[in-house]
Design a protein around this motif. Structure first.
Motif, PDB file in Angstrom:
ATOM      1  N   LEU A  47       0.778  -1.488  -0.082  1.00 39.08           N
ATOM      2  CA  LEU A  47       0.727   0.192   0.181  1.00 39.08           C
ATOM      3  C   LEU A  47       1.284   1.601   0.194  1.00 39.08           C
ATOM      4  CD1 LEU A  47      -2.324  -0.987   2.838  1.00 39.08           C
ATOM      5  CD2 LEU A  47      -2.902  -1.281   0.428  1.00 39.08           C
ATOM      6  N   ARG A  48       2.260   1.614  -0.470  1.00 35.22           N
ATOM      7  CA  ARG A  48       2.849   2.102  -0.239  1.00 35.22           C
ATOM      8  C   ARG A  48       2.514   3.178  -1.135  1.00 35.22           C
ATOM      9  NH1 ARG A  48       6.391   5.283   2.676  1.00 35.22           N
ATOM     10  NH2 ARG A  48       8.291   5.527   2.492  1.00 35.22           N
ATOM     11  N   GLU A  49       2.365   4.517  -0.661  1.00 37.34           N
ATOM     12  CA  GLU A  49       2.184   5.485  -1.984  1.00 37.34           C
ATOM     13  C   GLU A  49       3.293   6.469  -1.554  1.00 37.34           C
ATOM     14  OE1 GLU A  49      -0.869   9.894  -1.864  1.00 37.34           O
ATOM     15  OE2 GLU A  49      -1.725   7.847  -0.553  1.00 37.34           O
ATOM     16  N   ASP A  50       3.487   6.771  -2.440  1.00 36.38           N
ATOM     17  CA  ASP A  50       5.327   7.882  -3.253  1.00 36.38           C
ATOM     18  C   ASP A  50       4.363   9.011  -2.601  1.00 36.38           C
ATOM     19  OD1 ASP A  50       6.761   6.197  -4.289  1.00 36.38           O
ATOM     20  OD2 ASP A  50       6.307   6.539  -5.938  1.00 36.38           O
ATOM     21  N   GLU A  51       5.959   9.291  -1.952  1.00 35.31           N
ATOM     22  CA  GLU A  51       5.772  10.867  -0.988  1.00 35.31           C
ATOM     23  C   GLU A  51       6.071  12.005  -2.536  1.00 35.31           C
ATOM     24  OE1 GLU A  51       4.491  12.169   2.092  1.00 35.31           O
ATOM     25  OE2 GLU A  51       4.381   9.379   2.679  1.00 35.31           O
ATOM     26  N   PRO A  52       5.501  13.397  -2.261  1.00 40.71           N
ATOM     27  CA  PRO A  52       5.814  13.778  -3.551  1.00 40.71           C
ATOM     28  C   PRO A  52       7.206  14.468  -4.052  1.00 40.71           C
ATOM     29  CG  PRO A  52       4.608  15.336  -1.659  1.00 40.71           C
ATOM     30  CD  PRO A  52       4.315  13.631  -0.883  1.00 40.71           C
ATOM     31  N   TRP A  53       7.997  14.343  -2.678  1.00 39.64           N
ATOM     32  CA  TRP A  53       9.632  14.864  -2.173  1.00 39.64           C
ATOM     33  C   TRP A  53      10.374  13.673  -2.952  1.00 39.64           C
ATOM     34  CZ3 TRP A  53      11.285  10.725   0.785  1.00 39.64           C
ATOM     35  CH2 TRP A  53      10.613  10.346   1.916  1.00 39.64           C
ATOM     36  N   GLY A  64      24.000  11.361  -9.054  1.00 39.86           N
ATOM     37  CA  GLY A  64      24.818  11.161  -8.039  1.00 39.86           C
ATOM     38  C   GLY A  64      24.931  11.645  -7.434  1.00 39.86           C
ATOM     39  N   LYS A  65      24.036  12.327  -6.831  1.00 34.75           N
ATOM     40  CA  LYS A  65      23.923  13.817  -5.906  1.00 34.75           C
ATOM     41  C   LYS A  65      23.320  13.135  -4.540  1.00 34.75           C
ATOM     42  CE  LYS A  65      23.523  17.078  -9.530  1.00 34.75           C
ATOM     43  NZ  LYS A  65      23.295  18.113  -9.710  1.00 34.75           N
ATOM     44  N   LYS A  66      24.637  12.891  -3.941  1.00 36.44           N
ATOM     45  CA  LYS A  66      24.339  11.630  -3.189  1.00 36.44           C
ATOM     46  C   LYS A  66      23.890  12.277  -1.926  1.00 36.44           C
ATOM     47  CE  LYS A  66      25.427   7.852  -0.204  1.00 36.44           C
ATOM     48  NZ  LYS A  66      26.653   6.764   0.261  1.00 36.44           N
ATOM     49  N   ILE A  67      24.859  13.170  -1.550  1.00 33.56           N
ATOM     50  CA  ILE A  67      24.048  14.408  -0.672  1.00 33.56           C
ATOM     51  C   ILE A  67      22.868  15.025  -0.518  1.00 33.56           C
ATOM     52  CG2 ILE A  67      25.556  16.079   1.041  1.00 33.56           C
ATOM     53  CD1 ILE A  67      28.452  15.265   0.376  1.00 33.56           C
ATOM     54  N   GLU A  68      22.889  15.634  -1.773  1.00 34.66           N
ATOM     55  CA  GLU A  68      21.746  16.521  -1.936  1.00 34.66           C
ATOM     56  C   GLU A  68      20.155  15.846  -1.576  1.00 34.66           C
ATOM     57  OE1 GLU A  68      21.406  19.646  -5.116  1.00 34.66           O
ATOM     58  OE2 GLU A  68      24.546  19.300  -5.071  1.00 34.66           O
ATOM     59  N   ALA A  69      20.404  14.780  -1.889  1.00 38.04           N
ATOM     60  CA  ALA A  69      18.956  13.584  -2.085  1.00 38.04           C
ATOM     61  C   ALA A  69      19.123  13.302  -0.496  1.00 38.04           C
ATOM     62  CB  ALA A  69      19.648  12.148  -2.895  1.00 38.04           C
ATOM     63  N   ILE A  70      20.500  13.507   0.056  1.00 37.62           N
ATOM     64  CA  ILE A  70      20.121  12.940   1.902  1.00 37.62           C
ATOM     65  C   ILE A  70      19.658  14.547   2.574  1.00 37.62           C
ATOM     66  CG2 ILE A  70      21.440  13.027   4.245  1.00 37.62           C
ATOM     67  CD1 ILE A  70      23.174  10.753   2.568  1.00 37.62           C
ATOM     68  N   LYS A  71      19.834  15.239   1.871  1.00 38.85           N
ATOM     69  CA  LYS A  71      19.510  16.778   2.648  1.00 38.85           C
ATOM     70  C   LYS A  71      18.469  16.859   2.284  1.00 38.85           C
ATOM     71  CE  LYS A  71      19.744  21.879   2.663  1.00 38.85           C
ATOM     72  NZ  LYS A  71      20.928  22.448   2.270  1.00 38.85           N
ATOM     73  N   VAL A  72      17.457  16.530   1.497  1.00 39.89           N
ATOM     74  CA  VAL A  72      16.567  16.292   0.615  1.00 39.89           C
ATOM     75  C   VAL A  72      15.138  15.584   1.608  1.00 39.89           C
ATOM     76  CG1 VAL A  72      14.701  16.509  -1.368  1.00 39.89           C
ATOM     77  CG2 VAL A  72      16.334  17.681  -1.889  1.00 39.89           C
ATOM     78  N   TYR A  73      15.650  14.472   1.469  1.00 41.35           N
ATOM     79  CA  TYR A  73      14.982  13.172   2.415  1.00 41.35           C
ATOM     80  C   TYR A  73      14.894  13.797   3.883  1.00 41.35           C
ATOM     81  CZ  TYR A  73      13.663   8.492   4.289  1.00 41.35           C
ATOM     82  OH  TYR A  73      12.654   7.868   4.332  1.00 41.35           O
ATOM     83  N   ARG A  74      16.343  14.590   4.568  1.00 46.63           N
ATOM     84  CA  ARG A  74      16.474  14.693   5.856  1.00 46.63           C
ATOM     85  C   ARG A  74      15.359  15.795   6.380  1.00 46.63           C
ATOM     86  NH1 ARG A  74      20.991  16.252   9.219  1.00 46.63           N
ATOM     87  NH2 ARG A  74      19.308  16.029  10.412  1.00 46.63           N
ATOM     88  N   GLU A  75      15.164  16.853   5.270  1.00 47.27           N
ATOM     89  CA  GLU A  75      14.103  17.787   5.312  1.00 47.27           C
ATOM     90  C   GLU A  75      12.667  17.796   5.295  1.00 47.27           C
ATOM     91  OE1 GLU A  75      15.462  20.915   2.628  1.00 47.27           O
ATOM     92  OE2 GLU A  75      17.159  21.487   3.594  1.00 47.27           O
ATOM     93  N   ALA A  76      12.613  16.382   4.522  1.00 41.80           N
ATOM     94  CA  ALA A  76      10.748  15.920   3.781  1.00 41.80           C
ATOM     95  C   ALA A  76      10.474  15.384   5.296  1.00 41.80           C
ATOM     96  CB  ALA A  76      10.867  14.883   2.377  1.00 41.80           C
ATOM     97  N   THR A  77      11.523  13.960   5.658  1.00 42.69           N
ATOM     98  CA  THR A  77      10.511  13.670   7.080  1.00 42.69           C
ATOM     99  C   THR A  77      11.127  13.651   8.210  1.00 42.69           C
ATOM    100  OG1 THR A  77      12.728  12.168   7.024  1.00 42.69           O
ATOM    101  CG2 THR A  77      10.985  11.014   5.263  1.00 42.69           C
ATOM    102  N   GLY A  78      12.539  14.912   9.134  1.00 41.52           N
ATOM    103  CA  GLY A  78      12.753  14.818  10.145  1.00 41.52           C
ATOM    104  C   GLY A  78      13.912  14.277  10.626  1.00 41.52           C
ATOM    105  N   VAL A  79      13.914  13.243   9.947  1.00 40.80           N
ATOM    106  CA  VAL A  79      14.663  11.709  10.097  1.00 40.80           C
ATOM    107  C   VAL A  79      16.260  12.497  11.188  1.00 40.80           C
ATOM    108  CG1 VAL A  79      13.558   9.883   9.523  1.00 40.80           C
ATOM    109  CG2 VAL A  79      15.110  10.585   7.568  1.00 40.80           C
ATOM    110  N   GLY A  80      16.870  11.447  10.870  1.00 37.70           N
ATOM    111  CA  GLY A  80      18.366  12.009  11.611  1.00 37.70           C
ATOM    112  C   GLY A  80      19.518  11.947  10.399  1.00 37.70           C
TER     113      GLY A  80
END
Length: 96
Positions: A47-53, A64-80
């Motif tokens: 039942l996974r629904e993709d988030e907009p981000w 290949g922009k892993k660091i930027e991907a991590i930053k966007v993921y953190r901002e969107a989810t609030g995880v560490g």
């Protein structure tokens, strides 16, 4: 009020603010943990629904922009940082 009184009031205020920040941080961590568990349950049920981000994160991983991907993921989810890094690496492995 004398200098000692102001100093004691300032110390008490700082301790109170620190205590509140600590409680908020712990609550944020608990919420993130519950969200991860819920995501796993949804994945298991298909039942996974993709988030907009998520498309942005996937595009950054592909580019290949892993660091930027991590930053966007953190901002969107609030995880560490570790949780975001693990999630982005897992996404990279599943797409690569």
């Amino acid at each position: 009020m004398d200098t000692l009184g102001y100093t004691l009031a300032a110390v008490a205020l700082l301790i109170g603010v620190g205590s509140i920040e600590n409680r908020i941080s712990r609550a944020d961590q608990r919420v993130a943990r519950v969200e991860r568990k819920l995501d796993r349950i949804l994945d298991h049920l298909g039942l996974r629904e993709d988030e907009p981000w998520s498309a942005e994160v996937a595009d950054l991983v592909r580019a290949g922009k892993k660091i930027e991907a991590i930053k966007v993921y953190r901002e969107a989810t609030g995880v560490g940082l570790k949780e975001a890094k693990d999630a982005v690496e897992e996404l990279g492995q599943s797409r690569g």
